[in-house]
Write a protein that holds these residues in place. Structure first.
Motif, PDB file in Angstrom:
ATOM      1  N   ASN A  83      30.327  11.776   3.794  1.00 59.18           N
ATOM      2  CA  ASN A  83      30.845  12.486   4.959  1.00 59.18           C
ATOM      3  C   ASN A  83      31.430  13.792   4.462  1.00 59.18           C
ATOM      4  O   ASN A  83      32.526  13.805   3.914  1.00 59.18           O
ATOM      5  N   GLY A  84      30.650  14.860   4.595  1.00 59.38           N
ATOM      6  CA  GLY A  84      31.078  16.140   4.032  1.00 59.38           C
ATOM      7  C   GLY A  84      31.158  16.030   2.523  1.00 59.38           C
ATOM      8  O   GLY A  84      30.218  15.558   1.881  1.00 59.38           O
ATOM      9  N   ASN A  85      32.293  16.385   1.950  1.00 67.59           N
ATOM     10  CA  ASN A  85      32.487  16.283   0.499  1.00 67.59           C
ATOM     11  C   ASN A  85      33.008  14.920   0.065  1.00 67.59           C
ATOM     12  O   ASN A  85      33.212  14.687  -1.116  1.00 67.59           O
ATOM     13  N   ASP A  86      33.243  14.054   1.024  1.00 69.38           N
ATOM     14  CA  ASP A  86      33.779  12.732   0.719  1.00 69.38           C
ATOM     15  C   ASP A  86      32.666  11.696   0.649  1.00 69.38           C
ATOM     16  O   ASP A  86      31.651  11.797   1.336  1.00 69.38           O
ATOM     17  N   ALA A  87      32.888  10.680  -0.176  1.00 71.58           N
ATOM     18  CA  ALA A  87      32.011   9.515  -0.232  1.00 71.58           C
ATOM     19  C   ALA A  87      32.906   8.297  -0.048  1.00 71.58           C
ATOM     20  O   ALA A  87      34.052   8.278  -0.512  1.00 71.58           O
ATOM     21  N   PHE A  88      32.379   7.303   0.638  1.00 76.69           N
ATOM     22  CA  PHE A  88      33.130   6.078   0.904  1.00 76.69           C
ATOM     23  C   PHE A  88      32.295   4.878   0.505  1.00 76.69           C
ATOM     24  O   PHE A  88      31.081   4.860   0.709  1.00 76.69           O
ATOM     25  N   LEU A  89      32.952   3.876  -0.056  1.00 75.67           N
ATOM     26  CA  LEU A  89      32.321   2.615  -0.415  1.00 75.67           C
ATOM     27  C   LEU A  89      33.308   1.524  -0.010  1.00 75.67           C
ATOM     28  O   LEU A  89      34.317   1.314  -0.681  1.00 75.67           O
ATOM     29  N   TYR A  90      33.020   0.867   1.111  1.00 70.72           N
ATOM     30  CA  TYR A  90      33.988  -0.093   1.641  1.00 70.72           C
ATOM     31  C   TYR A  90      33.365  -1.470   1.842  1.00 70.72           C
ATOM     32  O   TYR A  90      32.173  -1.583   2.122  1.00 70.72           O
ATOM     33  N   ARG A 124      39.586   7.240   9.199  1.00 73.24           N
ATOM     34  CA  ARG A 124      39.692   7.923   7.898  1.00 73.24           C
ATOM     35  C   ARG A 124      40.893   7.397   7.110  1.00 73.24           C
ATOM     36  O   ARG A 124      40.815   7.227   5.903  1.00 73.24           O
ATOM     37  N   GLU A 125      41.999   7.148   7.788  1.00 71.90           N
ATOM     38  CA  GLU A 125      43.180   6.593   7.111  1.00 71.90           C
ATOM     39  C   GLU A 125      42.895   5.194   6.579  1.00 71.90           C
ATOM     40  O   GLU A 125      43.276   4.870   5.458  1.00 71.90           O
ATOM     41  N   LEU A 126      42.210   4.379   7.373  1.00 71.71           N
ATOM     42  CA  LEU A 126      41.870   3.028   6.955  1.00 71.71           C
ATOM     43  C   LEU A 126      40.916   3.041   5.755  1.00 71.71           C
ATOM     44  O   LEU A 126      41.027   2.211   4.849  1.00 71.71           O
ATOM     45  N   LEU A 127      40.006   4.020   5.737  1.00 68.86           N
ATOM     46  CA  LEU A 127      39.018   4.098   4.666  1.00 68.86           C
ATOM     47  C   LEU A 127      39.497   4.866   3.431  1.00 68.86           C
ATOM     48  O   LEU A 127      38.801   4.897   2.421  1.00 68.86           O
ATOM     49  N   GLN A 128      40.655   5.474   3.506  1.00 72.73           N
ATOM     50  CA  GLN A 128      41.154   6.296   2.390  1.00 72.73           C
ATOM     51  C   GLN A 128      41.122   5.579   1.034  1.00 72.73           C
ATOM     52  O   GLN A 128      40.686   6.166   0.042  1.00 72.73           O
ATOM     53  N   PRO A 129      41.510   4.312   0.950  1.00 78.63           N
ATOM     54  CA  PRO A 129      41.452   3.638  -0.359  1.00 78.63           C
ATOM     55  C   PRO A 129      40.024   3.447  -0.886  1.00 78.63           C
ATOM     56  O   PRO A 129      39.847   3.151  -2.065  1.00 78.63           O
ATOM     57  N   TYR A 130      39.037   3.621  -0.028  1.00 77.34           N
ATOM     58  CA  TYR A 130      37.638   3.421  -0.406  1.00 77.34           C
ATOM     59  C   TYR A 130      36.896   4.743  -0.590  1.00 77.34           C
ATOM     60  O   TYR A 130      35.686   4.760  -0.747  1.00 77.34           O
ATOM     61  N   ARG A 131      37.639   5.836  -0.581  1.00 80.21           N
ATOM     62  CA  ARG A 131      37.064   7.166  -0.790  1.00 80.21           C
ATOM     63  C   ARG A 131      36.924   7.396  -2.290  1.00 80.21           C
ATOM     64  O   ARG A 131      37.810   7.048  -3.056  1.00 80.21           O
ATOM     65  N   PHE A 132      35.795   7.958  -2.683  1.00 81.25           N
ATOM     66  CA  PHE A 132      35.610   8.253  -4.112  1.00 81.25           C
ATOM     67  C   PHE A 132      34.857   9.550  -4.285  1.00 81.25           C
ATOM     68  O   PHE A 132      34.334  10.101  -3.358  1.00 81.25           O
TER      69      PHE A 132
END
Length: 132
Positions: A83-90, A124-132
């Motif tokens: 998502n833009g410059n962010d990557a998420f793995l949840y 986004r707040e909920l996924l913050q710990p899964y952002r890499f």
């Protein structure tokens, strides 16, 4: 040979999937993972991420956006999206359990799927710990 950057928007669906896989795999490499693309989904996974510790492996479903699906429940699947410059793995099930009450719309009820291209601030707040 002269290299020219491509425009993501110009890619077809399969090329976008491969592009996203390469971007996600490159980021995961920074965390000690080697990613193996699966030519056919295996237990819901598009790829397996194997850690250098020799113990950790993650079944990953690659998505183009924040997504949930009933068919991934109970399969120990992680969802990865850029998502833009962010990557998420949840972890799919763990996050779904926290947000299912927020996504109970007609599509979720009828098809068992839900996604959004632009996660709200709450997501986004909920996924913050899964952002890499």
């Amino acid at each position: 040979m002269r290299l020219e950057k491509i425009r993501y928007e110009d890619l077809n669906a399969r090329a976008k999937e491969m592009y996203n896989f390469q971007k996600a795999a490159a980021r995961l490499a920074d965390y000690g993972f080697t990613c193996l693309w699966l030519t056919n989904d295996w237990q819901g996974a598009d790829f397996i991420a194997v850690h250098i510790d020799g113990v950790t492996d993650i079944k990953v479903q690659l998505k183009g956006r924040l997504s949930f699906a009933q068919k991934y429940r109970g399969k120990d699947i992680h969802i990865c999206f850029l998502n833009g410059n962010d990557a998420f793995l949840y972890p799919h099930d763990e996050i779904l359990d926290k947000v299912e009450h927020l996504i109970s719309d007609r599509t979720w009820q009828a098809k068992g799927t839900w996604s959004t291209p632009a996660p709200t601030r709450q997501f986004r707040e909920l996924l913050q710990p899964y952002r890499f």
